[in-house]
Scaffold this active site. Structure first.
Site, PDB file in Angstrom:
ATOM      1  N   LYS A 128      58.542  50.634  11.416  1.00  0.00           N
ATOM      2  CA  LYS A 128      59.083  50.009  10.605  1.00  0.00           C
ATOM      3  C   LYS A 128      58.030  50.285   9.132  1.00  0.00           C
ATOM      4  O   LYS A 128      56.526  50.668   9.717  1.00  0.00           O
ATOM      5  CB  LYS A 128      59.278  48.484  10.204  1.00  0.00           C
ATOM      6  N   TYR A 177      34.604  45.456 -14.360  1.00  0.00           N
ATOM      7  CA  TYR A 177      35.139  44.100 -15.158  1.00  0.00           C
ATOM      8  C   TYR A 177      34.072  42.946 -14.552  1.00  0.00           C
ATOM      9  O   TYR A 177      34.020  42.565 -13.315  1.00  0.00           O
ATOM     10  CB  TYR A 177      36.767  44.233 -14.477  1.00  0.00           C
TER      11      TYR A 177
END
Ligand code: PLP
Length: 374
Positions: free
Chosen positions: A34, A257
């Protein structure tokens, strides 16, 4: 290529072989692929697992089942998740077995009027999907068995605490499930009984029944969050990028940043062209490390969408273009998904599932190109 996840299919085969070696003869192995094979790529992983003796595959959604069939994989396939009507049709079109656990899910299968192989799920304590009430569970078994186009194929449950060896709840769930299994089996012989995820498979042979459903361990990650080598498992995935730029940095110069890193002494700052859009979690900024030509180098500053900074040190000679390892081995050093999970306060599962679509998956067998389609 800004970064690549290199997947060693030979490692997956060896992991499946080792896991199967723990099973009693005749116990089937279901490879759980999955979520695009926990980020490794569902179809190539499925093929490797089948080559190593897996008899079944499991996914969660109908779309995942369809994808495997379109890739030409015809193994027995179980869709674990809940399905709305259209998805149920897709799952049956894919020839997948499906799961039911209450009157609603059984009646939907009765109403669909198409042949379907059904696994009934008991909720023995997970509190997710599954039938809590053992008597109702037995009635559901009877109604599936009595419906001409349905085939009662399997009985299943799922464990909540198998990854915590100190927790006794696994034993409780096992006892609840076993009691129901015994009664249903007496009336419906030939069912496939399955319960164990990777952790239970490694920890508790009594949980194996007729089949185990293993995900995390076949990728060479440890369900207990430790070094997979302790269980003889090999990580199949390495995540590699490269040094895109390097420049000297003096006291007071900042990186990224928010200026969350400010150099206190002269150093060299490198930039690695992979960021949170690729799955490098932002929380790793200022905390994580990478391997640069086999040595550990700290991540500095805020992780950007497309890159992050590393501190190479004062007299760094590393050349632009040098290999940067985010997950994997380089020289004598290694960064495990388990180490990143620890730093992030999460589990290894989430680390590889988070590797983004922008990161190409490149398949190999112990370093040799696989040849042919992945
Ligand atoms: C994901 C899943 C598994 C596999 O679990 P691992 O811990 O990765 O081995 C097994 N069964 C069910 C129902 C699952 O959802």
């Amino acid at each position: 290529m800004r970064s690549a996840a290199r997947i060693n299919l030979a490692a997956i085969e060896r992991n499946v072989t080792r896991l199967r070696g723990r099973l009693a003869p005749g116990t089937a192995f279901c490879a759980v692929v999955k979520a695009d094979g926990y980020g490794h790529g569902a179809a190539p992983v499925a093929r490797a697992a089948l080559a190593a003796g897996a008899g079944w595959l499991a996914v969660v959604t109908a779309a995942e089942a369809t994808e495997l069939r379109l890739a030409g994989i015809d193994a027995r396939l179980l869709v674990l998740g809940p399905l709305q009507d259209a998805e149920l049709q897709d799952a049956l079109d894919a020839g997948a077995d499906v799961v039911a656990w209450d009157e609603l899910t059984v009646n939907r299968l009765v109403a669909v009027g198409r042949p379907a192989a059904v696994h009934l799920k008991l909720d023995s304590g997970m509190g997710r999907l599954g039938q809590r009430d053992p008597e109702r569970f037995e009635r559901l078994c009877a109604s599936v068995a009595e419906t001409a186009h349905l085939r009662l194929t399997g009985l299943m449950t799922h464990f909540a605490t198998a990854d915590d060896p100190a927790d006794p709840f696994l034993g409780e769930q096992l006892a609840r499930f076993s009691a129901v299994v015994e009664r249903v089996r007496a009336r419906h012989p030939g069912l496939i009984v399955h319960a164990a995820n990777s952790a239970a498979t490694l920890r508790e042979p009594a949980s194996h029944f007729d089949m185990v459903r293993n995900g995390i361990a076949l990728y060479g990650m440890d369900p207990f969050g430790r070094d997979p080598a302790e269980q003889g498992l090999e990580p199949a995935l390495a995540w590699e990028s490269w040094l895109a730029s390097r420049k000297p940095c003096g006291p007071g110069d900042s990186v990224g940043y928010g200026r969350r890193f400010v150099a206190e002494r002269p150093t060299t700052i490198g930039n690695v062209p992979v960021g949170y859009a690729d799955g490098v979690r932002r929380q790793l900024g200022g905390r994580g490390a990478v391997l640069l030509d086999g040595r550990r180098v700290p991540m500095v500053g805020t992780v950007s969408m497309d890159s992050f900074g590393i501190d190479l040190g004062a007299d760094a000679g590393d050349a632009v273009g040098a290999a940067v390892t985010l997950i994997g081995r380089a020289g004598d050093e290694q960064i495990l998904a388990e180490e990143l999970a620890e730093q992030l306060g999460t589990i290894n599962y989430e680390v590889t599932c988070a590797i983004g679509r922008r990161v190409p998956r490149v398949y190999h067998r112990d370093g040799q190109p696989t040849g042919g389609p992945a």
